[in-house]
Design a protein around this motif. Structure first.
Motif, mmCIF file in Angstrom:
data_model
loop_
_atom_site.group_PDB
_atom_site.id
_atom_site.type_symbol
_atom_site.label_atom_id
_atom_site.label_comp_id
_atom_site.label_asym_id
_atom_site.label_seq_id
_atom_site.Cartn_x
_atom_site.Cartn_y
_atom_site.Cartn_z
ATOM 1 N N VAL A 85 0.740 -1.348 -0.121
ATOM 2 C CA VAL A 85 -0.018 0.042 -0.015
ATOM 3 C C VAL A 85 0.906 1.297 0.141
ATOM 4 O O VAL A 85 0.620 2.417 -0.864
ATOM 5 N N LYS A 98 -6.184 2.303 -6.476
ATOM 6 C CA LYS A 98 -5.387 1.518 -5.626
ATOM 7 C C LYS A 98 -4.672 2.556 -4.280
ATOM 8 O O LYS A 98 -3.886 2.355 -3.553
ATOM 9 N N ILE A 104 -8.892 0.519 -0.415
ATOM 10 C CA ILE A 104 -7.930 -0.088 0.468
ATOM 11 C C ILE A 104 -8.307 -0.886 1.599
ATOM 12 O O ILE A 104 -7.948 -2.015 2.051
ATOM 13 N N VAL A 118 -6.491 -4.928 -3.699
ATOM 14 C CA VAL A 118 -5.185 -3.870 -3.919
ATOM 15 C C VAL A 118 -4.247 -5.121 -4.174
ATOM 16 O O VAL A 118 -3.370 -4.955 -5.270
#
Length: 343
Positions: A85, A98, A104, A118
């Motif tokens: 992330v 994303k 997320i 993701v």
């Protein structure tokens, strides 16, 4: 072996993007490696039923079951997300969604969505979590197991061949979910009978794999038939190998035991590592100099090595730590031993 099949599949699939090779290397020979996913689904149903069959109808064991499932699936997954992330947020890599916090968050908790999570390969984990939830209901009431599995598989077949529901119905009634039920059937059968001619059963399963591989390469089999063929081969392989091991006729080398224990870690990290290798290769002049076979080898060997390291350094100790933190009021969990490795 199933994890390596998936690595081979993505080493074929990802390079075909226009920014990389633009085609599938090695004449797409390893594309059918996605059948490793189908095997994992059947194996998951088998392991859960085998490990928790004695918990069915015992609500006091639900807490232990959920704690182990959360630790096994979510803890390693969250470690990978903790790296992935920030890469998306800070470097601008990937598509705009994303970097959307709601997307997320839903991905982190494996909430089904119309798009992939993701971490792309985690789409399979959303099915896994659904299966865990349904099996948890059967721990509350043993009599629910045959009813729920029977109703579920019937609705899945109706959705596939009579009336196709939109999302989320398409997710709840995906043909992939049949594979978990087949795995449950394997465990149920092995608890009651001895599989005759287990070596022949295993050989037949492998023969179905080879046949399915050839049929897919020649585009002679439909998508739904693929699921049934891969599911059937997985059932035969699991029944044959489990019976051979149970009867003492199968000895698993320690390096394969390690590979099996690390298979989830390999699955989680491999596509990310492959993407990094391809980006590093094709953003430089190196891209046009590397032969296809060498690039393909790197896309297989390096992700497997990283997955093994991830298992040793992060996955295994993190799961052990999480399970050690289990609240004292949860019931003590126990399970029979049949197969080596971690559930």
């Amino acid at each position: 072996m199933a994890a390596i099949l998936v690595v081979l599949h993505h080493a074929t699939l990802i390079p075909q993007e226009a920014r990389f090779l633009g085609y599938q290397p090695l004449h797409s020979f390893f594309f059918p490696g996605h059948m490793g996913v189908e095997f994992f689904f059947v194996l998951s149903g088998f392991i859960i039923m085998h490990a928790h069959a004695d918990d069915l109808g015992r609500p006091e064991r639900l807490g232990g079951y959920l704690w182990r499932r959360i630790s096994r699936i979510f803890v390693p997954y969250w470690i990978v997300l903790a790296v992935l992330v920030p890469m998306y947020l800070l470097t601008g890599m990937g598509t705009a969604d994303k970097r959307d916090w709601s997307y997320i968050a839903m991905s982190a908790f494996l909430v089904p969505q119309t798009s992939q999570p993701v971490l792309g390969v985690a789409w399979t984990l959303t099915h896994e979590v659904l299966f865990y939830a349904i099996f948890a209901l059967c721990i509350l009431s043993r009599r629910l197991l045959p009813i729920m599995m029977g109703v579920w598989i019937s609705l899945i077949l109706v959705n596939q061949y009579v009336w196709n529901l939109p999302f989320p119905g398409s997710f709840l009634l995906s043909l992939y979910n049949v594979l978990f039920i087949l795995g449950i059937g394997c465990a149920w059968l092995l608890r009651r009978v001895t599989v005759p001619r287990a070596g022949l059963v295993l050989a037949l399963g492998l023969a179905v794999v080879v046949t399915s591989w050839v049929l897919e390469l020649s585009m002679q089999v439909r998508w739904d038939a693929q699921r049934f063929l891969f599911g059937a081969s997985s059932v035969l392989i699991i029944l044959g190998m489990a019976e051979l091991e149970r009867s003492g006729r199968l000895r698993v080398p320690s390096w394969l035991v390690l590979g099996g224990a690390a298979s989830y870690g390999i699955y989680l990290v491999h596509a990310v590592v492959q993407s990094l290798i391809l980006n590093a290769t094709f953003r430089t002049a190196v891209g046009g100099m590397v032969p296809d076979w060498a690039l393909f080898a790197a896309l297989v060997v390096v992700p497997v090595a990283v997955g093994l390291a991830f298992h040793r350094v992060a996955e295994k100790p993190a799961i052990a730590l999480f399970r050690a933190l289990r609240p004292g009021h949860l019931a003590v969990w126990s399970r029979p031993r049949l197969l080596k490795g971690s559930a």
